[in-house]
Design an enzyme around this catalytic site. Structure first.
Site: not given
Length: 229
Positions: A37, A64, A114, A117-118, A121-122
């Protein structure tokens, strides 16, 4: 009659089941989106941004995430709640992540939320090929392979608030990387469409870039701004 405690047939069945489960996990995605990003386009929106506790990031594309995805456009998420983000597992990468994978969320913070979260989730959906440390290390390595900002500048596309054609942006990245990118736009506080994120695709083993099997939904205008930062 004494029963044997070890049943070879049962063991074989359990091993076969384990292999099948491992295979199904490995086949739960077909490729990765590697997403970077532009910080200027994150910060000049109505929502705004907060610089991380380490200070203002450099004027460069920031990571990102690395997102498992399927050829039909769907994607797995939050795949393993038993393996949450653990900052101690990436302690040797932290300094690089602060510069290459900075957070711009408010309130100002050190990036752990951050990155967590990455991973949750992924990253947990890529455990068949990447453990937690490798997930972040591999993503950092991918960023070093293609310098997006340099590719754009070489083509005369500068982060100066001017408008550039979407086709020229895609062409510049394709010529530099050898692969077709997908460009995501957002709107600044005045409603102008601008370059926000660039997607490239990586094979399912996370070993190299590939042509994207499918692009995300959404579109940009034919001419978009590239804001300063």
């Amino acid at each position: 009659m004494k029963m044997q405690s070890n049943n070879p047939l049962l063991l074989i069945k359990l091993l076969a089941l384990h292999s099948l489960l491992a295979l199904s996990t490995a086949q739960d995605f077909d490729f990765f989106y590697f997403v970077q990003q532009w910080p200027g386009s994150y910060c000049d929106t109505k929502q705004g941004c907060c610089y991380p506790s380490t200070g203002k990031p450099s004027s460069d594309f920031g990571i990102h995430g690395l997102w498992p995805n399927r050829n039909d456009g769907s994607y797995p998420s939050n795949c393993d709640s038993s393996n949450p983000f653990d900052a101690s597992k990436i302690s040797d990468l932290t300094s690089h992540m602060q510069t290459q994978w900075p957070t711009l969320a408010c309130p100002s913070n050190n990036g752990l939320t951050f990155w967590g979260h990455e991973w949750d989730k992924h990253g947990t959906c890529s455990e068949s090929v990447l453990n937690q440390h490798d997930y972040f290390a591999t993503t950092l390595s991918l960023k070093n392979e293609i310098n997006l900002l340099q590719a754009l500048r070489t083509a005369g596309i500068q982060p100066n608030g001017q408008k550039y054609s979407l086709s020229s942006i895609k062409t510049a990245i394709q010529q530099a990387s050898g692969y077709t990118p997908w460009v995501e736009c957002n709107n600044d506080s005045s409603g102008n469409s601008q370059l926000y994120q660039i997607y490239l695709c990586v094979d399912s083993s996370a070993s190299g870039f590939i042509e994207c099997p499918v692009f995300p939904k959404g579109s940009c205008g034919s001419s978009i701004e590239f804001p300063s930062f």
